[in-house]
Design a protein around this motif. Structure first.
Motif, PDB file in Angstrom:
ATOM      1  N   ASN A  94       0.862  -1.191   0.000  1.00 37.70           N
ATOM      2  CA  ASN A  94       0.000   0.000   0.000  1.00 37.70           C
ATOM      3  C   ASN A  94       0.895   1.237   0.000  1.00 37.70           C
ATOM      4  O   ASN A  94       2.038   1.182   0.467  1.00 37.70           O
ATOM      5  N   PHE A  98      -1.648   5.761   2.842  1.00 37.30           N
ATOM      6  CA  PHE A  98      -2.919   5.053   3.049  1.00 37.30           C
ATOM      7  C   PHE A  98      -2.803   3.936   4.097  1.00 37.30           C
ATOM      8  O   PHE A  98      -3.801   3.307   4.448  1.00 37.30           O
ATOM      9  N   LYS A 100      -2.733   2.150   7.581  1.00 41.27           N
ATOM     10  CA  LYS A 100      -3.381   2.472   8.858  1.00 41.27           C
ATOM     11  C   LYS A 100      -2.548   1.905  10.016  1.00 41.27           C
ATOM     12  O   LYS A 100      -1.722   1.015   9.812  1.00 41.27           O
TER      13      LYS A 100
END
Ligand code: NAP
Length: 241
Positions: A94, A98, A100
């Motif tokens: 990713n 973005f 987490k």
């Protein structure tokens, strides 16, 4: 050595771990494979090795969970475990912005904390034996960094650091080394786009991507009793990438 060697391979149900289970079994080791989700694949390996009269056991445990790792150590039926291969791992692709916090915790949990927890569980037995081999499966992205894989790259860099540091503490009894693998053809890379694969092959002097057998061969070498002067090494198995 006058007793049979026993290897425990985390993430032994698929990919590189599966190959190592088969190869260590053929090389005369008792084989214990750990798995998390792939029970059927794990049992297939147990059945294949058992059919060849190789002692083999599969134990379910999430390596990122301290309780499950401790319970795994209690369930070991063969032993003593003198060889630990910290192989279980997950990829995560990713863009950094973005990612987490939960992605960070998950990848670090399996790829770095899992190595720490499993080593904590099996190192004392090796020190008691006065002999042991710990082999951590790291990645070339640890040193080079993979764009879109910052958490994975950081976790594997952590594995390299853990390997070097622990090798200094326990080298008198237990060697601790890492295999720094290049891109290996397993399900982990199923989603890598073909043009990215071509780029990697272009930058690999041996002109191919790796096979699970390439890593397994290196692991057998490091596990050998005669490899006793190899400690704290990061052995690159990447075709010279
Ligand atoms: P794979 O085919 O996706 O297999 C991953 C293995 O890890 C499976 O057996 C899986 O078991 C196990 N696993 C995942 N999460 C786990 C957890 N929480 N607890 C216990 N086991 C868990 O991947 P692979 O390519 O063989 O990768 C093996 C190792 O090599 C990993 O550490 C990976 O980072 C490293 N590596 C791979 C490459 C590559 O290009 N393939 C390159 C460098 C390094 P279940 O399915 O049972 O959950």
């Amino acid at each position: 050595m006058d007793r049979k060697r026993t290897v425990l391979i985390t993430g032994g149900s698929r990919g590189i771990g599966r190959q190592m289970a088969l190869d260590f079994g053929k090389a005369g080791y008792n084989v214990i494979i750990n798995y998390n989700k792939s029970e059927k694949q794990a049992m297939d390996i147990v059945n294949e090795l058992s059919a060849n009269e190789i002692a083999c056991q599969a134990i379910k445990a999430d390596v990122s969970n301290a309780k499950e790792v401790a319970a795994m150590a209690e369930k070991v039926a063969y032993g003593p475990v003198d060889t630990l291969i910290n192989n279980a791992g997950i990829a995560h692709i990713n863009m950094f912005q973005f990612d987490k916090e939960s992605d960070f915790d998950k990848v670090m949990g399996v790829d770095l904390k899992g190595v720490w927890l499993t080593t904590k569980a099996f190192l004392p037995g090796m020190i008691n034996l006065g002999f042991g081999r710990i082999i951590n499966i790291s990645s070339f992205w640890a040193e080079r960094g993979s764009s879109t894989e910052t958490i994975y790259s950081a976790a594997k860099a952590g594995v390299n650091g853990l390997t070097k540091a622990l090798s200094r503490e326990v080298g008198e009894y237990v060697t601790v080394n890492a295999i720094v693998a290049g891109l290996i053809a397993t399900e982990m890379n199923d989603t890598v786009p073909p043009d990215a694969l071509i780029k990697i092959v272009d930058n690999t002097p041996v002109r191919r991507i790796g096979r699970p057998e390439d890593v397994s061969h290196a692991a057998l070498f490091l596990a050998d009793e005669k490899s006793s002067f190899i400690n704290g090494a990061l052995l690159h198995v990447d075709g010279g990438y």
